[in-house]
Design a protein around this motif. Structure first.
Motif, PDB file in Angstrom:
ATOM      1  N   VAL A  37    -171.170  21.997  -3.613  1.00 35.00           N
ATOM      2  CA  VAL A  37    -170.954  22.627  -4.482  1.00 35.00           C
ATOM      3  C   VAL A  37    -172.386  22.394  -4.971  1.00 35.00           C
ATOM      4  O   VAL A  37    -173.743  21.488  -4.771  1.00 35.00           O
ATOM      5  N   ALA A  38    -173.141  23.531  -5.304  1.00 28.07           N
ATOM      6  CA  ALA A  38    -174.921  23.722  -5.995  1.00 28.07           C
ATOM      7  C   ALA A  38    -174.618  22.721  -6.979  1.00 28.07           C
ATOM      8  O   ALA A  38    -174.577  22.498  -8.247  1.00 28.07           O
ATOM      9  N   ASP A  39    -176.421  22.602  -7.345  1.00 24.87           N
ATOM     10  CA  ASP A  39    -176.370  22.051  -8.476  1.00 24.87           C
ATOM     11  C   ASP A  39    -176.154  22.695 -10.004  1.00 24.87           C
ATOM     12  O   ASP A  39    -176.504  23.976  -9.972  1.00 24.87           O
ATOM     13  N   GLY A  40    -176.203  21.714 -10.987  1.00 25.38           N
ATOM     14  CA  GLY A  40    -175.863  22.386 -11.921  1.00 25.38           C
ATOM     15  C   GLY A  40    -174.543  22.493 -12.638  1.00 25.38           C
ATOM     16  O   GLY A  40    -173.378  22.375 -12.021  1.00 25.38           O
ATOM     17  N   PRO A  41    -173.977  22.907 -13.583  1.00 25.57           N
ATOM     18  CA  PRO A  41    -173.011  22.585 -14.426  1.00 25.57           C
ATOM     19  C   PRO A  41    -172.139  24.020 -13.430  1.00 25.57           C
ATOM     20  O   PRO A  41    -171.922  24.620 -12.664  1.00 25.57           O
ATOM     21  N   VAL A  42    -170.628  23.750 -13.483  1.00 21.47           N
ATOM     22  CA  VAL A  42    -169.903  24.604 -12.971  1.00 21.47           C
ATOM     23  C   VAL A  42    -168.424  25.816 -13.994  1.00 21.47           C
ATOM     24  O   VAL A  42    -169.055  25.584 -15.536  1.00 21.47           O
ATOM     25  N   ALA A  43    -168.091  26.230 -13.308  1.00 27.07           N
ATOM     26  CA  ALA A  43    -167.215  26.758 -14.293  1.00 27.07           C
ATOM     27  C   ALA A  43    -165.768  26.148 -13.590  1.00 27.07           C
ATOM     28  O   ALA A  43    -165.475  25.512 -13.201  1.00 27.07           O
ATOM     29  N   VAL A  44    -165.123  26.850 -15.013  1.00 31.94           N
ATOM     30  CA  VAL A  44    -163.499  25.962 -15.124  1.00 31.94           C
ATOM     31  C   VAL A  44    -162.519  27.078 -15.567  1.00 31.94           C
ATOM     32  O   VAL A  44    -163.092  28.041 -16.134  1.00 31.94           O
ATOM     33  N   THR A  45    -160.859  27.613 -14.396  1.00 32.80           N
ATOM     34  CA  THR A  45    -160.752  28.362 -14.906  1.00 32.80           C
ATOM     35  C   THR A  45    -158.877  28.056 -14.461  1.00 32.80           C
ATOM     36  O   THR A  45    -158.736  26.802 -14.777  1.00 32.80           O
ATOM     37  N   GLY A  46    -157.886  28.442 -15.371  1.00 33.61           N
ATOM     38  CA  GLY A  46    -157.134  27.895 -15.810  1.00 33.61           C
ATOM     39  C   GLY A  46    -156.194  28.761 -16.892  1.00 33.61           C
ATOM     40  O   GLY A  46    -156.145  29.910 -17.541  1.00 33.61           O
ATOM     41  N   TYR A  47    -154.753  28.923 -15.767  1.00 28.27           N
ATOM     42  CA  TYR A  47    -153.723  28.976 -16.314  1.00 28.27           C
ATOM     43  C   TYR A  47    -152.090  28.668 -16.300  1.00 28.27           C
ATOM     44  O   TYR A  47    -151.724  27.667 -16.094  1.00 28.27           O
ATOM     45  N   ALA A  85    -165.056  18.554 -24.495  1.00 26.07           N
ATOM     46  CA  ALA A  85    -165.206  17.693 -23.959  1.00 26.07           C
ATOM     47  C   ALA A  85    -166.497  17.162 -22.585  1.00 26.07           C
ATOM     48  O   ALA A  85    -166.751  16.311 -22.733  1.00 26.07           O
ATOM     49  N   TYR A  86    -166.531  18.321 -21.798  1.00 26.82           N
ATOM     50  CA  TYR A  86    -167.870  18.142 -21.470  1.00 26.82           C
ATOM     51  C   TYR A  86    -168.610  18.645 -21.604  1.00 26.82           C
ATOM     52  O   TYR A  86    -168.732  19.462 -19.984  1.00 26.82           O
ATOM     53  N   PRO A  87    -169.693  19.707 -22.034  1.00 26.71           N
ATOM     54  CA  PRO A  87    -169.963  20.640 -22.688  1.00 26.71           C
ATOM     55  C   PRO A  87    -171.475  21.071 -21.657  1.00 26.71           C
ATOM     56  O   PRO A  87    -171.605  21.905 -21.425  1.00 26.71           O
ATOM     57  N   GLU A  88    -171.680  19.508 -21.741  1.00 30.20           N
ATOM     58  CA  GLU A  88    -173.200  19.951 -20.504  1.00 30.20           C
ATOM     59  C   GLU A  88    -172.562  20.243 -19.204  1.00 30.20           C
ATOM     60  O   GLU A  88    -173.398  20.129 -18.037  1.00 30.20           O
ATOM     61  N   ARG A  89    -171.085  19.699 -18.374  1.00 28.08           N
ATOM     62  CA  ARG A  89    -170.934  20.510 -17.999  1.00 28.08           C
ATOM     63  C   ARG A  89    -170.062  22.032 -17.344  1.00 28.08           C
ATOM     64  O   ARG A  89    -170.113  22.254 -16.324  1.00 28.08           O
ATOM     65  N   VAL A  90    -169.935  22.077 -17.607  1.00 23.63           N
ATOM     66  CA  VAL A  90    -169.683  23.278 -18.117  1.00 23.63           C
ATOM     67  C   VAL A  90    -169.950  24.746 -18.737  1.00 23.63           C
ATOM     68  O   VAL A  90    -170.682  24.633 -19.785  1.00 23.63           O
ATOM     69  N   ALA A  91    -170.499  25.424 -17.685  1.00 21.80           N
ATOM     70  CA  ALA A  91    -170.890  26.956 -18.489  1.00 21.80           C
ATOM     71  C   ALA A  91    -170.159  27.948 -18.875  1.00 21.80           C
ATOM     72  O   ALA A  91    -170.530  28.663 -18.813  1.00 21.80           O
ATOM     73  N   ALA A  92    -169.182  28.304 -18.001  1.00 23.32           N
ATOM     74  CA  ALA A  92    -168.354  29.010 -18.237  1.00 23.32           C
ATOM     75  C   ALA A  92    -167.148  29.089 -18.025  1.00 23.32           C
ATOM     76  O   ALA A  92    -166.139  27.587 -17.322  1.00 23.32           O
ATOM     77  N   ALA A  93    -166.172  29.491 -19.035  1.00 27.67           N
ATOM     78  CA  ALA A  93    -164.606  28.637 -19.098  1.00 27.67           C
ATOM     79  C   ALA A  93    -163.688  29.989 -19.101  1.00 27.67           C
ATOM     80  O   ALA A  93    -163.732  30.897 -20.451  1.00 27.67           O
ATOM     81  N   ALA A  94    -162.228  29.862 -18.438  1.00 28.46           N
ATOM     82  CA  ALA A  94    -161.814  31.231 -19.055  1.00 28.46           C
ATOM     83  C   ALA A  94    -160.175  30.672 -18.354  1.00 28.46           C
ATOM     84  O   ALA A  94    -159.430  29.746 -17.962  1.00 28.46           O
ATOM     85  N   GLY A  95    -159.484  31.456 -19.728  1.00 32.11           N
ATOM     86  CA  GLY A  95    -158.002  31.155 -19.276  1.00 32.11           C
ATOM     87  C   GLY A  95    -156.686  32.027 -19.556  1.00 32.11           C
ATOM     88  O   GLY A  95    -157.235  32.889 -20.513  1.00 32.11           O
ATOM     89  N   PHE A  96    -156.043  32.227 -18.972  1.00 27.63           N
ATOM     90  CA  PHE A  96    -154.630  33.256 -18.756  1.00 27.63           C
ATOM     91  C   PHE A  96    -153.568  32.522 -19.165  1.00 27.63           C
ATOM     92  O   PHE A  96    -153.220  31.891 -18.631  1.00 27.63           O
ATOM     93  N   HIS A  97    -153.094  33.580 -19.868  1.00 24.82           N
ATOM     94  CA  HIS A  97    -151.260  33.248 -20.011  1.00 24.82           C
ATOM     95  C   HIS A  97    -151.275  32.292 -21.094  1.00 24.82           C
ATOM     96  O   HIS A  97    -150.748  31.147 -20.608  1.00 24.82           O
TER      97      HIS A  97
END
Length: 251
Positions: free
Chosen positions: A123-133, A146-158
């Motif tokens: 995993v590259a250094d820096g924040p990550v993305a999160v996605t969920g269903y 809860a972890y704004p310093e770790r999450v740079a992008a977040a997506a959610g579907f249905h």
């Protein structure tokens, strides 16, 4: 298409070991990390294939079994094609397990998943993305708050129950979020009626969160899940375009 390498891993948490699926481009170079949250049916071949598709686009993807307290994958005995309409007893297995995963436990686990990604040489250094269903969309929204310093992008579907009137509703995390958010809502979704969609939109806007929420027309709850009776090809393809666009903008 980039070749990918997938493997089973165990993630130490405060409450035990969470089994998970890790997949990444075959060259083994560090790539931006993506934490992918399951739907209620759990970690299974279809979710692994979704993770592989993300990995082929240039990401290192981790899919934890969020129900690990109830056993290793597969937690439930599911058919290859899931149609709760013909097997309503499936929900009798799943519902108690879902309810046992409280927001407090889920966010404690999220910290472990994010630490594991941060420590991985893949995993590259820096924040990550999160996605969920489905339920994973709720976990995505909570994790971004809860972890704004770790999450740079977040997506959610249905996602369902994203903005209830409960004191611990996921949308109440909006004020802590620094990531860019994308939500693709199912049109015909009793778990996210119009008033909840509006409440979520208002909360994100009021908090100044960069976000885009849209309703997928005629899409049922679960439209991305090709191994279920809820699958809708048009909505699924639109979800992939939106998700990859968000990740490309972020990383």
């Amino acid at each position: 298409m980039t070749s990918v390498q997938g493997t089973a891993v165990d993630i130490p948490t405060e409450d035990g070991l969470a089994d998970a699926y890790l997949t990444h481009p075959g060259d083994g170079l560090p790539r931006p990390g993506v934490l992918l949250y399951q739907d209620a049916f759990g970690l299974r071949p279809h979710l692994r294939s979704m993770a592989d598709r993300l990995a082929a686009a240039g990401y290192t993807v981790l899919v934890p079994n969020v129900f690990y307290r109830h056993g290793r994958t597969p937690v439930f005995d599911l058919p290859e094609f899931i149609d709760p309409g013909t097997r309503p007893e499936i929900w009798q297995q799943i519902s108690p397990v879902m309810q046992a995963l409280t927001p407090e436990l889920a966010m404690r686990d999220a910290g472990a998943y994010l630490r594991w990604l941060a420590d991985s040489p893949l995993v590259a250094d820096g924040p990550v993305a999160v996605t969920g269903y489905c339920m994973g969309a709720r976990l995505t929204l909570r994790t971004a708050g809860a972890y704004p310093e770790r999450v740079a992008a977040a997506a959610g579907f249905h996602g369902g129950q994203l903005a209830t009137d409960a004191p611990d509703s996921p949308h109440l995390a909006a004020g802590h979020i620094t990531a860019e958010l994308y939500f693709g809502h199912a049109d015909n979704d009793p778990s996210l009626p119009a008033e909840q969609r509006e409440r979520l939109e208002e909360a994100l806007t009021a908090a100044g969160v960069r976000h885009h929420c849209e309703v997928y027309p005629d899409a049922p709850h679960g439209f991305t899940q090709a191994d279920t009776a809820s699958y809708q090809k048009e909505g699924d393809e639109r979800h992939w375009a939106a998700l990859l666009d968000l990740l490309e903008r972020t990383f």
